[in-house]
Design an enzyme around this catalytic site. Sequence first.
Site, PDB file in Angstrom:
ATOM      1  N   ASP A  13       0.818  -1.224   0.000  1.00 59.40           N
ATOM      2  CA  ASP A  13       0.000   0.000   0.000  1.00 59.40           C
ATOM      3  C   ASP A  13       0.847   1.266   0.000  1.00 59.40           C
ATOM      4  O   ASP A  13       0.409   2.309   0.485  1.00 59.40           O
ATOM      5  CB  ASP A  13      -0.967   0.025   1.199  1.00 59.40           C
ATOM      6  CG  ASP A  13      -1.811  -1.230   1.302  1.00 59.40           C
ATOM      7  OD1 ASP A  13      -2.428  -1.589   0.295  1.00 59.40           O
ATOM      8  OD2 ASP A  13      -1.839  -1.848   2.387  1.00 59.40           O
ATOM      9  N   HIS A  41      -4.444  -1.885  -6.383  1.00 60.15           N
ATOM     10  CA  HIS A  41      -3.808  -0.593  -6.574  1.00 60.15           C
ATOM     11  C   HIS A  41      -4.796   0.367  -7.220  1.00 60.15           C
ATOM     12  O   HIS A  41      -5.582  -0.009  -8.076  1.00 60.15           O
ATOM     13  CB  HIS A  41      -2.496  -0.679  -7.361  1.00 60.15           C
ATOM     14  CG  HIS A  41      -2.539  -1.533  -8.580  1.00 60.15           C
ATOM     15  ND1 HIS A  41      -2.159  -2.857  -8.577  1.00 60.15           N
ATOM     16  CD2 HIS A  41      -2.904  -1.256  -9.852  1.00 60.15           C
ATOM     17  CE1 HIS A  41      -2.282  -3.354  -9.796  1.00 60.15           C
ATOM     18  NE2 HIS A  41      -2.733  -2.411 -10.579  1.00 60.15           N
TER      19      HIS A  41
END
Length: 428
Positions: A13, A41
């Site tokens: 992340d 993503h």
Amino acid sequence: MSSVVVVGTQWGDEGKGKITDYLSEKAEVVARYQGGNNAGHTIVFNGEKYKLHLIPSGIFYSDKVCVIGNGMVIDPKALVEELAYLHERNVDTSNLRISNRAHVILPYHLKLDIVEEERKGANKIGTTKKGIGPAYMDKAARIGIRIADLLDKEVFEEKLERNLVEKNRLFEKYYEVGGFNKEDILDEYYEYGQQIARYVCDTSVVLNDALDEGRRVLFEGAQGVMLDIDQGTYPFVTSSNPIAGGVTIGSGVGPSKIHHVVGVSKAYTTRVGDGPFPTELHDEIGDQIREVGNEYGTTTGRPRRVGWFDSVVVRHARRVSGITDLSLNSIDVLTGIKTLKICTAYKYRGEVVEEFPASLKVLAECEPVYEELPGWDEDITGVTSLDELPVNARHYIERVSQLTGIPLTIFSVGPDRKQTNLVRGVFA
């Protein structure tokens, strides 16, 4: 010939998707080499936000070849849904290539992931329950089903039948839950295979031909170094190798063809799921960073755990991944915090520890050693160069680069790709 690998230096992340999207402009081929749809993503393209889980970020550029490599595990249903999601938004996917050697996630992998996590109870590792681990287990046990098998109904049926004997015994005798009939899976998943068949090929040939022709290739890692099964906080890790070394295994490209490794970090640290997190914050500052940074998982929607930047973690990532360039993201999220902290080392039973421990028991006793830096209040979201940053923001970035030992190449001051700034180029 020029190749660049993008890896996360923390627990995932970090904003790799955005950086990959940014670097894709100069690349001609974009490839993923490990993981599956457990990695999400978010990309902002032409003002619209897209959430992808399997398909490489370069898909938005019709002139780029996008590769799903052999090291990935693919849920065909999820892939077909992701392709439909892109088609509904008029994104052309004819530039996608899928490895015929990649392994397939099937319904019994998903169910195994769920029941095994439930069985572990308090000892669970925080899996995304996407079937990733069980699929990699089958791969290692040499009973996995690959994309090439999925496209041949006779082979698929034979292997599926064999696997269901074992899986159903496991479900019924050990987990005491119902199993699957062959008919529950065969036709549906064979049809998914037919829907993706036009994209399937030997992607190792595609990638090596591109490199031999002097084309620019970008390898996109998922998760992060600290989730690597060998180099991460085991067992609270993923089932594959996100480190740069995973490229050679997961794409079929030799190590001599890798030139730059861009390590992507946030200006702070986050983590989803269980496992050690030395710099974790449990106060108002942590809550502020979470809300301002919108720190909720792309795949799961779970709130991410938040903490100060940990240079011990990123130095470890630099060493095991051979990182040559630093991309520092989400610097803007720290705006308005009076005093910032960077972890420079750990203290374990009175001794200073500068390298990341392998033992979780040792790590649990480690206390972060912090260096404090003054924050800034100025809005930096429109900044386009280091010189435009407030002095304290610039000093913070410089200190991160010094403590990690990685030269700064990219810095980001917001979620949009226009808020991504290049300090020095990585493609030859």
